[in-house]
Design an enzyme around this catalytic site. Structure first.
Site, PDB file in Angstrom:
ATOM      1  N   HIS A 259       0.746  -1.168   0.052  1.00  0.00           N
ATOM      2  CA  HIS A 259       0.129  -0.080  -0.010  1.00  0.00           C
ATOM      3  C   HIS A 259       0.980   1.268  -0.148  1.00  0.00           C
ATOM      4  O   HIS A 259       2.171   1.248   0.534  1.00  0.00           O
ATOM      5  CB  HIS A 259      -0.891   0.074   1.146  1.00  0.00           C
ATOM      6  CG  HIS A 259      -1.950  -0.979   0.947  1.00  0.00           C
ATOM      7  ND1 HIS A 259      -3.009  -1.190   2.026  1.00  0.00           N
ATOM      8  CD2 HIS A 259      -2.098  -1.994   0.280  1.00  0.00           C
ATOM      9  CE1 HIS A 259      -3.729  -2.214   1.700  1.00  0.00           C
ATOM     10  NE2 HIS A 259      -3.269  -2.741   0.725  1.00  0.00           N
TER      11      HIS A 259
ATOM     12  N   GLU B  43       0.891   3.857   1.977  1.00  0.00           N
ATOM     13  CA  GLU B  43       1.505   4.271   3.265  1.00  0.00           C
ATOM     14  C   GLU B  43       2.404   3.357   3.527  1.00  0.00           C
ATOM     15  O   GLU B  43       3.625   3.791   4.022  1.00  0.00           O
ATOM     16  CB  GLU B  43       0.328   4.118   4.307  1.00  0.00           C
ATOM     17  CG  GLU B  43      -0.953   4.701   3.807  1.00  0.00           C
ATOM     18  CD  GLU B  43      -2.113   3.944   3.297  1.00  0.00           C
ATOM     19  OE1 GLU B  43      -3.238   3.594   3.793  1.00  0.00           O
ATOM     20  OE2 GLU B  43      -1.559   3.180   2.235  1.00  0.00           O
TER      21      GLU B  43
ATOM     22  N   CYS C 136      -2.164  -0.864   7.643  1.00  0.00           N
ATOM     23  CA  CYS C 136      -1.314   0.307   7.339  1.00  0.00           C
ATOM     24  C   CYS C 136      -1.444   1.007   8.527  1.00  0.00           C
ATOM     25  O   CYS C 136      -0.538   2.016   9.096  1.00  0.00           O
ATOM     26  CB  CYS C 136      -1.595   0.874   6.185  1.00  0.00           C
ATOM     27  SG  CYS C 136      -1.145   0.406   4.616  1.00  0.00           S
TER      28      CYS C 136
END
Length: 143
Positions: free
Chosen positions: A71, A73, A102
């Site tokens: 992801h 993040e 995350c």
């Protein structure tokens, strides 16, 4: 009141930058961008995609996201780990609300504020961030 307006304008600018950064993603289903900002400096960035050295194909033949796709993040946070910076006290700007995995990384990274622009259908990441005392801002109209 003036500081609040100024912060909101900064938030909108950083969110627009995160949205532009999302364009770097090779993912078809969803493109997500993230920036980590500390003391008004961008100290890291990320977008969703495969790990270094893997083919830049995020989805399998059935159109589902491959399980090893990172992801935005996570990419931004791990990039900090490879630098001389740290994210204690920073703000994370991300185009889509963080998932629970995350959210755990965000908490552990010392990020104290998260600004996001789109709500994902599963909001357990946001709930965990709030439970941990991270300031969460939903900024849907940043364009």
């Amino acid at each position: 009141m003036e500081n609040k307006d100024k912060q909101q304008e900064l938030d909108k600018r950083y969110m627009r930058m995160a949205a532009i950064w999302a364009e770097n993603s090779y993912c078809v289903r969803r493109k997500v961008g993230a920036l980590i900002v500390k003391d008004k400096m961008i100290i890291s960035d990320g977008y969703n995609g495969t790990p270094v050295g893997f083919e830049n194909i995020c989805e399998n033949d059935e159109g589902f996201t491959k399980p090893y796709v990172l992801h935005a993040e996570a990419n931004a946070i791990t990039k900090i780990a490879r630098s001389n910076n740290n994210s204690n006290g920073a703000t994370l700007y991300v185009t889509t609300s963080p998932c629970i995995e995350c959210a755990k990384l965000i908490i552990q990274a010392g990020i104290i504020r998260v600004v996001y622009g789109e709500e994902y259908h599963i909001m357990d990441g946001i709930e965990l961030l709030q439970r941990a005392g991270v300031e969460v801002v939903y900024l849907k109209n940043y364009q």
